[in-house]
Design a protein around this motif. Sequence first.
Motif, mmCIF file in Angstrom:
data_model
loop_
_atom_site.group_PDB
_atom_site.id
_atom_site.type_symbol
_atom_site.label_atom_id
_atom_site.label_comp_id
_atom_site.label_asym_id
_atom_site.label_seq_id
_atom_site.Cartn_x
_atom_site.Cartn_y
_atom_site.Cartn_z
ATOM 1 N N LEU A 94 -89.468 11.227 -30.661
ATOM 2 C CA LEU A 94 -89.217 10.009 -31.414
ATOM 3 C C LEU A 94 -88.316 10.355 -32.598
ATOM 4 O O LEU A 94 -88.490 11.395 -33.235
ATOM 5 N N VAL A 95 -87.347 9.471 -32.896
ATOM 6 C CA VAL A 95 -86.387 9.708 -33.972
ATOM 7 C C VAL A 95 -86.568 8.640 -35.051
ATOM 8 O O VAL A 95 -86.719 7.447 -34.741
ATOM 9 N N ASN A 96 -86.545 9.081 -36.301
ATOM 10 C CA ASN A 96 -86.663 8.150 -37.418
ATOM 11 C C ASN A 96 -85.621 8.507 -38.476
ATOM 12 O O ASN A 96 -85.102 9.631 -38.504
ATOM 13 N N PHE A 97 -85.293 7.533 -39.343
ATOM 14 C CA PHE A 97 -84.311 7.732 -40.400
ATOM 15 C C PHE A 97 -84.890 7.307 -41.744
ATOM 16 O O PHE A 97 -85.740 6.419 -41.813
ATOM 17 N N ASN A 98 -84.386 7.927 -42.795
ATOM 18 C CA ASN A 98 -84.714 7.475 -44.145
ATOM 19 C C ASN A 98 -83.482 7.646 -45.028
ATOM 20 O O ASN A 98 -82.596 8.444 -44.716
ATOM 21 N N ALA A 99 -83.434 6.876 -46.124
ATOM 22 C CA ALA A 99 -82.247 6.875 -46.971
ATOM 23 C C ALA A 99 -82.643 6.678 -48.422
ATOM 24 O O ALA A 99 -83.504 5.865 -48.736
ATOM 25 N N THR A 100 -82.025 7.439 -49.311
ATOM 26 C CA THR A 100 -82.247 7.261 -50.745
ATOM 27 C C THR A 100 -80.917 7.350 -51.477
ATOM 28 O O THR A 100 -79.971 7.970 -50.991
ATOM 29 N N VAL A 154 -87.074 14.194 -36.260
ATOM 30 C CA VAL A 154 -87.318 14.248 -34.822
ATOM 31 C C VAL A 154 -88.771 14.688 -34.634
ATOM 32 O O VAL A 154 -89.171 15.758 -35.114
ATOM 33 N N VAL A 155 -89.531 13.866 -33.931
ATOM 34 C CA VAL A 155 -90.983 14.034 -33.827
ATOM 35 C C VAL A 155 -91.395 14.253 -32.379
ATOM 36 O O VAL A 155 -90.895 13.560 -31.470
ATOM 37 N N ASP A 156 -92.294 15.212 -32.154
ATOM 38 C CA ASP A 156 -92.916 15.376 -30.843
ATOM 39 C C ASP A 156 -93.870 14.205 -30.647
ATOM 40 O O ASP A 156 -94.873 14.088 -31.360
ATOM 41 N N ALA A 157 -93.555 13.321 -29.705
ATOM 42 C CA ALA A 157 -94.316 12.084 -29.547
ATOM 43 C C ALA A 157 -95.754 12.335 -29.120
ATOM 44 O O ALA A 157 -96.666 11.646 -29.579
ATOM 45 N N ALA A 158 -95.985 13.297 -28.238
ATOM 46 C CA ALA A 158 -97.332 13.564 -27.750
ATOM 47 C C ALA A 158 -98.227 14.136 -28.844
ATOM 48 O O ALA A 158 -99.394 13.751 -28.986
ATOM 49 N N ARG A 159 -97.677 15.051 -29.641
ATOM 50 C CA ARG A 159 -98.465 15.701 -30.688
ATOM 51 C C ARG A 159 -98.410 14.944 -32.016
ATOM 52 O O ARG A 159 -99.146 15.279 -32.948
#
Length: 207
Positions: A94-100, A154-159
Amino acid sequence: MKTRLMAQPIQTLRPLLVAAALLALGGCASGPDIRADFDPSTNFAQYKTFAFVQPLGTDRDGYQSIVSQRLKAATQREMEARGMRLEADHPHLLVNFNATLTEKMRVSPAPSVMVGVGAGGYYGYRMGMYGAWPLYYDQTTVTPYQEGTLNIDVVDAARKQLVWEGVVTDIVTQEMLDNLQASIDAAVAAAFSKYPVAVPVPAPAAK
């Protein structure tokens, strides 16, 4: 003398405008600052599919921003170039974004020259015919600027475990904002240049 940077508190801005501004990276002559960290125990070759977190960190008020859409498109190109495919159901990653966005000031002391001690008063008798030796003093210039930071997770979706993080930081300029699409593409490509899986080199064509 060295230039000193003094951080100022992060302003509370509209999140979408913050994201749009800081994602306009990669246009500075010195280049963005690119950092990455990852879980060394993870075998990144095992991942074949990916999807995006919903809602993304750059989404606002129940809708997907244009910035998020451009981020997703740029990231999809980078992931697919590394042999992965987009799959909404049961993805490996799973992919996520953040911005500051941070307001800062650049303080630049520079020597200036003051000839003599003054034309009038006690030294008025010189009448501009000649001057004394130059006297030097520090003249400080303070220049405000905006520094943007983009995080790609970038996240390991299962874990449900973060396995890689790319961080791109740069000074935000109006030129970058005027070329937002190209700037977002450049920022994402810069972050993925430090991803553990490189883009395969095409085999040479047969003669």
